[in-house]
Every structure is written in structure tokens, then in C-alpha cells.
Design a protein around this motif. Sequence first.
Motif, short mmCIF file in Angstrom:
data_model
loop_
_atom_site.label_atom_id
_atom_site.label_comp_id
_atom_site.label_asym_id
_atom_site.label_seq_id
_atom_site.Cartn_x
_atom_site.Cartn_y
_atom_site.Cartn_z
N GLY A 127 -12.87 -46.86 -0.22
CA GLY A 127 -12.23 -47.23 -1.47
C GLY A 127 -13.05 -48.25 -2.24
O GLY A 127 -14.02 -48.81 -1.71
N PRO A 128 -12.68 -48.49 -3.48
CA PRO A 128 -13.42 -49.42 -4.33
C PRO A 128 -13.22 -50.87 -3.86
O PRO A 128 -12.14 -51.25 -3.44
N ASP A 139 -10.60 -54.49 -1.42
CA ASP A 139 -10.11 -53.39 -2.24
C ASP A 139 -8.78 -53.78 -2.88
O ASP A 139 -8.14 -54.75 -2.44
N LEU A 211 -16.45 -42.08 -6.58
CA LEU A 211 -17.23 -43.14 -7.20
C LEU A 211 -17.00 -43.18 -8.70
O LEU A 211 -16.85 -44.24 -9.30
N ASN A 214 -13.49 -44.51 -9.44
CA ASN A 214 -13.14 -45.77 -8.76
C ASN A 214 -11.94 -45.56 -7.84
O ASN A 214 -10.99 -46.35 -7.82
N TYR A 216 -9.95 -44.05 -4.10
CA TYR A 216 -9.96 -43.97 -2.64
C TYR A 216 -10.26 -42.52 -2.23
O TYR A 216 -10.02 -41.58 -2.99
N SER A 231 -20.37 -49.85 -4.58
CA SER A 231 -19.10 -50.08 -5.29
C SER A 231 -17.90 -49.77 -4.40
O SER A 231 -16.78 -50.19 -4.70
N HIS A 232 -18.12 -49.03 -3.34
CA HIS A 232 -17.07 -48.65 -2.40
C HIS A 232 -17.46 -49.08 -0.98
O HIS A 232 -18.63 -49.33 -0.70
#
Length: 285
Positions: A127-128, A139, A211, A214, A216, A231-232
Motif C-alpha cells: 500500500g501507499p 500507510d 502505483l 495510490n 492498496y 511510494s508503496h
Amino acid sequence: MKRPPPTRRLRRQLLGAALLLPCGSLRLAQAQPSPAGEARDRPLRVAAATAVVDSGLARRLREALARDAGLATHWLRGPSAQVLSAVEQGGADVAIAHAPELESALDREGLVHDRRLLGRSEFVLVGPVAAKGRARGKDPLGLKGAPDVLEAFRRLAQAGPQGGIAFVSAPQGTAALTREAALWKAAGVVPQGAWYMRAEGGCAQAIQAALAHNAYLLTDRLSWAALGAKSHAVLVHGDPRLEDVYHAMRSFRSPHPAAKLFMNWLTGPTGRRVLAAGGLQTRGH
């Protein structure tokens, strides 16, 4: 030996005819069975799940096979259900997949044979995460490090309809979708709404979608290790319900003379070293 056709239920699970993507190509091609005589005159066709290809494991295996055994192979990429349909119908000589329930069903009905364990990995919930500040590495739902994947799924389902988070569901026919569906069911949740999006293609496309949105995502660790971004992050892993098991098997309908050699190499010392270098746990197998 003539094999019986699969049951109607199993045929539905295998998604009918298998359309597989040749590795390195951008167009779809239908895998067709070959008579035994013709099989001797062409490369061995290996149908591999998208996770095997997208993670780079197929490339490692192809190069090592050519170098070590001098064996020419033609690799076909597709979701596990389509890969298994191809090997059942004779459109592929061998298959590498990670959908144990479907594989076992084919094996029980005598539609594939010589099924061998290759190794284990796991699915992971990614996730982000924040890139800076006090929330760096966290997150939106605080799921990172959660030991129970079912509780994580329940929290996703509660937060989704309220806005602020998104979830990308794995593509149709993939082992990730099969596992994801089982986890939603075990969690007692039916995900629905604009927050819940379905990816198309394979593992790489699902990761790209997560991605981009943004979001999960439940994916396999091999693909995430090769394609993930900063980013994740991996939020939930290690739950026994996330185990990801890989097998190889041979087709009854397409008896290529090199298929057994391929299987022996794959499960032998050199093949296991390549599998381990690609991310699979092979010890004790």
C-alpha cells in the motif's frame, strides 16, 4: 493414452481456451496442440504464470537452460488459470503455475502429470506510504506490520466506502485473484464500490495500476520485489494464509520428448539454484 475431458466446473475455472502472450512479444497468440511427431522439431513450450515472467524468473530459467542443457524453449505468459488450461489442452508442453487448487483438480482428473513442487514464496499486501514527515513510512490505515491479513482486509473494506483509499484487485485468472477472493470471503466481506478497482493483464499491470492510483494491492512477493516502487511498501506479510506455492507439470496431450529433461533439470541442483536466486524458497523440497 487418451485423457478424459475436464469436468464442466473445472473448465469454467480454467477460463476456456487459453490465450497466452509469448514472452518478448506485444501481441496475443493462441497456443495450439502439436502432434507428437511435430513436437520433436520445435522448441519446448513452457507456459508460465505472469508472476514467473514479470518477476524475471522465467528469463533466468530460460538463459540457464540454454547454457546448462542446450535446451531451446519458447515461453508463454498468462494468468495461472490460462496457463493450466493451455497445458491441459496441449497448447503447452509444460506449465509453471502457483494455483494449487486448480492444479490439484487437473491432477486428480488425470489431465496433467508429473506435477512437482518447485518452491514457496508468499503473497503480500502492499500500500501507499508517506515519503516524509512524522508519517514517513506509514500507510493511511496504519496497516504496516499487522499480523492478521483478514483483519487488514476488514479495515480496508470499512475505509473504502468512506473515501480516501483505493484497492486494486488482481487480474482475472491470476493466482493473486484466487487468493484475494478467498481472503475477502474468510474475512466476511464483499468488496464493492468505486474504491475497489479491477486490474487487467497480469502481475505487472496490477502493480502499475496500484502505483498509478495510490492504491492498496495483494500481489506476489516475486513480482513486487522486481517491480515495486518507493511510494508503496509491503504492509502485511508472514500470515500463513498468504503462502504462495509454485509447481511445474507436464501435458498429457502434448508429449514433447524434452519435457521430462526440462522437469528433471528444473528440480535438480542447478534448477533449484536458479529458482532460489529468483526468490523461491527451495530448501527441504
